[in-house]
Design a protein around this motif. Sequence first.
Motif, mmCIF file in Angstrom:
data_model
loop_
_atom_site.group_PDB
_atom_site.id
_atom_site.type_symbol
_atom_site.label_atom_id
_atom_site.label_comp_id
_atom_site.label_asym_id
_atom_site.label_seq_id
_atom_site.Cartn_x
_atom_site.Cartn_y
_atom_site.Cartn_z
ATOM 1 N N GLU A 1 -5.295 3.070 -11.460
ATOM 2 C CA GLU A 1 -4.551 3.839 -12.436
ATOM 3 C C GLU A 1 -3.244 4.359 -11.840
ATOM 4 N N LEU A 2 -2.225 4.488 -12.684
ATOM 5 C CA LEU A 2 -0.938 5.009 -12.223
ATOM 6 C C LEU A 2 -1.094 6.413 -11.643
ATOM 7 N N ASP A 3 -1.928 7.234 -12.269
ATOM 8 C CA ASP A 3 -2.136 8.587 -11.766
ATOM 9 C C ASP A 3 -2.690 8.588 -10.338
ATOM 10 N N VAL B 1 0.699 2.023 -1.118
ATOM 11 C CA VAL B 1 -0.216 2.225 -2.239
ATOM 12 C C VAL B 1 0.520 1.783 -3.495
ATOM 13 N N GLY B 2 -0.027 0.771 -4.184
ATOM 14 C CA GLY B 2 0.670 0.187 -5.317
ATOM 15 C C GLY B 2 -0.161 0.162 -6.583
ATOM 16 N N TRP B 3 0.530 -0.082 -7.684
ATOM 17 C CA TRP B 3 -0.118 -0.138 -9.000
ATOM 18 C C TRP B 3 0.534 -1.214 -9.865
ATOM 19 N N ASN B 4 -0.311 -2.013 -10.492
ATOM 20 C CA ASN B 4 0.069 -2.918 -11.570
ATOM 21 C C ASN B 4 1.052 -4.028 -11.178
ATOM 22 N N PRO B 5 0.822 -4.744 -10.080
ATOM 23 C CA PRO B 5 1.652 -5.930 -9.825
ATOM 24 C C PRO B 5 1.287 -7.044 -10.799
ATOM 25 N N ILE B 6 2.190 -7.979 -10.977
ATOM 26 C CA ILE B 6 1.893 -9.113 -11.844
ATOM 27 C C ILE B 6 0.815 -9.987 -11.214
ATOM 28 N N VAL B 7 0.109 -10.732 -12.051
ATOM 29 C CA VAL B 7 -0.850 -11.743 -11.607
ATOM 30 C C VAL B 7 -0.209 -13.103 -11.855
ATOM 31 N N VAL B 8 -0.192 -13.954 -10.841
ATOM 32 C CA VAL B 8 0.500 -15.237 -10.949
ATOM 33 C C VAL B 8 -0.239 -16.179 -11.901
ATOM 34 N N ASP B 9 0.511 -16.777 -12.810
ATOM 35 C CA ASP B 9 0.004 -17.824 -13.691
ATOM 36 C C ASP B 9 0.359 -19.164 -13.045
ATOM 37 N N GLU B 10 -0.626 -19.843 -12.502
ATOM 38 C CA GLU B 10 -0.383 -21.072 -11.742
ATOM 39 C C GLU B 10 0.221 -22.182 -12.603
ATOM 40 N N SER B 11 0.015 -22.119 -13.903
ATOM 41 C CA SER B 11 0.513 -23.204 -14.763
ATOM 42 C C SER B 11 2.013 -23.127 -15.001
ATOM 43 N N THR B 12 2.606 -21.957 -14.777
ATOM 44 C CA THR B 12 4.033 -21.799 -15.087
ATOM 45 C C THR B 12 4.860 -21.297 -13.905
ATOM 46 N N TRP B 13 4.219 -20.875 -12.828
ATOM 47 C CA TRP B 13 4.953 -20.193 -11.756
ATOM 48 C C TRP B 13 5.856 -21.147 -10.986
ATOM 49 N N GLU B 14 7.083 -20.708 -10.726
ATOM 50 C CA GLU B 14 8.027 -21.441 -9.892
ATOM 51 C C GLU B 14 8.635 -20.471 -8.892
ATOM 52 N N ALA C 1 -24.595 3.216 -2.469
ATOM 53 C CA ALA C 1 -24.244 4.605 -2.181
ATOM 54 C C ALA C 1 -22.979 4.975 -2.946
ATOM 55 N N PRO C 2 -22.965 6.134 -3.588
ATOM 56 C CA PRO C 2 -21.794 6.509 -4.409
ATOM 57 C C PRO C 2 -20.540 6.678 -3.563
ATOM 58 N N LEU C 3 -19.408 6.339 -4.163
ATOM 59 C CA LEU C 3 -18.118 6.519 -3.505
ATOM 60 C C LEU C 3 -17.661 7.961 -3.662
ATOM 61 N N GLU C 4 -17.265 8.572 -2.548
ATOM 62 C CA GLU C 4 -16.705 9.913 -2.577
ATOM 63 C C GLU C 4 -15.220 9.797 -2.233
ATOM 64 N N MET C 5 -14.400 9.682 -3.270
ATOM 65 C CA MET C 5 -12.978 9.485 -3.036
ATOM 66 C C MET C 5 -12.178 10.115 -4.159
ATOM 67 N N SER C 6 -10.897 10.292 -3.901
ATOM 68 C CA SER C 6 -10.034 11.017 -4.827
ATOM 69 C C SER C 6 -9.402 10.133 -5.884
ATOM 70 N N ASN C 7 -9.661 8.836 -5.844
ATOM 71 C CA ASN C 7 -9.039 7.916 -6.779
ATOM 72 C C ASN C 7 -10.044 7.398 -7.799
ATOM 73 N N THR C 8 -9.544 6.987 -8.945
ATOM 74 C CA THR C 8 -10.390 6.394 -9.979
ATOM 75 C C THR C 8 -11.044 5.111 -9.476
ATOM 76 N N GLY C 9 -10.283 4.307 -8.750
ATOM 77 C CA GLY C 9 -10.794 3.052 -8.227
ATOM 78 C C GLY C 9 -9.676 2.195 -7.694
ATOM 79 N N PHE C 10 -10.048 1.032 -7.147
ATOM 80 C CA PHE C 10 -9.091 0.104 -6.565
ATOM 81 C C PHE C 10 -9.327 -1.290 -7.119
ATOM 82 N N VAL C 11 -8.272 -2.087 -7.157
ATOM 83 C CA VAL C 11 -8.359 -3.464 -7.638
ATOM 84 C C VAL C 11 -8.641 -4.363 -6.443
ATOM 85 N N THR C 12 -9.805 -5.012 -6.467
ATOM 86 C CA THR C 12 -10.196 -5.918 -5.369
ATOM 87 C C THR C 12 -10.623 -7.243 -6.004
#
Length: 335
Positions: A226-228, A271-284, A132-143
């Motif tokens: 999206e930032l918008d 409501v947030g936008w563009n957090p970093i994604v953790v790199d497990e090989s380097t994260w401390e 079923a199509p989404l009826e919402m005011s945003n472009t989309g969400f990161v899941t």
Amino acid sequence: MNPPDSLFGSVHLGYVVIETNRFDDWHRFGRDAIGLHADRLSHHAMRFRLDDHESRFLLQRGDAEDVTALGWHIDDHQSFDRIVARVRDRGVPVTEGTDEETALRGVERLLRFPGPKGIDQEIFTRARTTSAPLEMSNTGFVTGASGIGHVAVTTTQPHKLRGYYDTVFDARLSDYIDETINGAKIKIRFLRVNERHHSVAIAAVRGMPVDPVRTRIQHLNIQVAELDDMTRSYQRVKELGFDMALSVGQHTNDRELSYYATTPSGFEWEVGWNPIVVDESTWEPTTHRGISIWGHTPEGQTIIDKLTQFKTAAWSLRHREETVPALSGAGIADD
């Protein structure tokens, strides 16, 4: 590298259950202000969608005005069974969801067990999706692999909460933030269970066993594509007359740009936008001074609001916080 029996990476925040009697306000807040897809199922149930999952937020009638359950999507049956064994082996009861409960949550099967602060933890392996199509005011969400976002809780037992999520899900510490708010020194621990910087944040007043927040969670977070989407929803929240807790700003640790609105039930919605994604090989893990690089200034807080927080904190001194000792170990002393 993950140990062979580690659950890290196979756990994702899948849905949130909210109990409220303020359905009309929530419908306006979720659909018209934040920009979610809304489905009013009955007088007693309403759902919000972010993507093709049937339900990401389930609202049910009740007096709590609070989050009552977190639903965790587990990648495979082996990981699912491992979680169940960890919980049952420590003598904690596990119950199966009814057909009605699974249908409302949009999953095929779920098991439930107690969590800290009286928030039930529910696990499932397969979500029901819809074309079923989404009826919402945003472009989309990161899941996806990151889950739908995160929750933040305030507590008088931070070590036990961290121990709980370590025991059950093999959560990893991302970092800490030290902040002073209204004269109180706050330490926040950020825990991740997958690539998202954190799925659970745990805040506590240092040196004082008080909890200034009435609700079980302090806030929940979703991430727009999206930032918008973020800036426009911020404008809608203001225009529709909902309270804004914190203005737009950027966090020090995950670098997410976000704002915080106050929900009809009293906890906050980030409501947030563009957090970093953790790199497990380097994260401390490290410690950051202050929650925000810029912005996130309080909006509209009155002296009555501050007095209410003091009253809540005083109440918490006289009431024992709900924990699940059998799943918390001895707690993790990390400061």
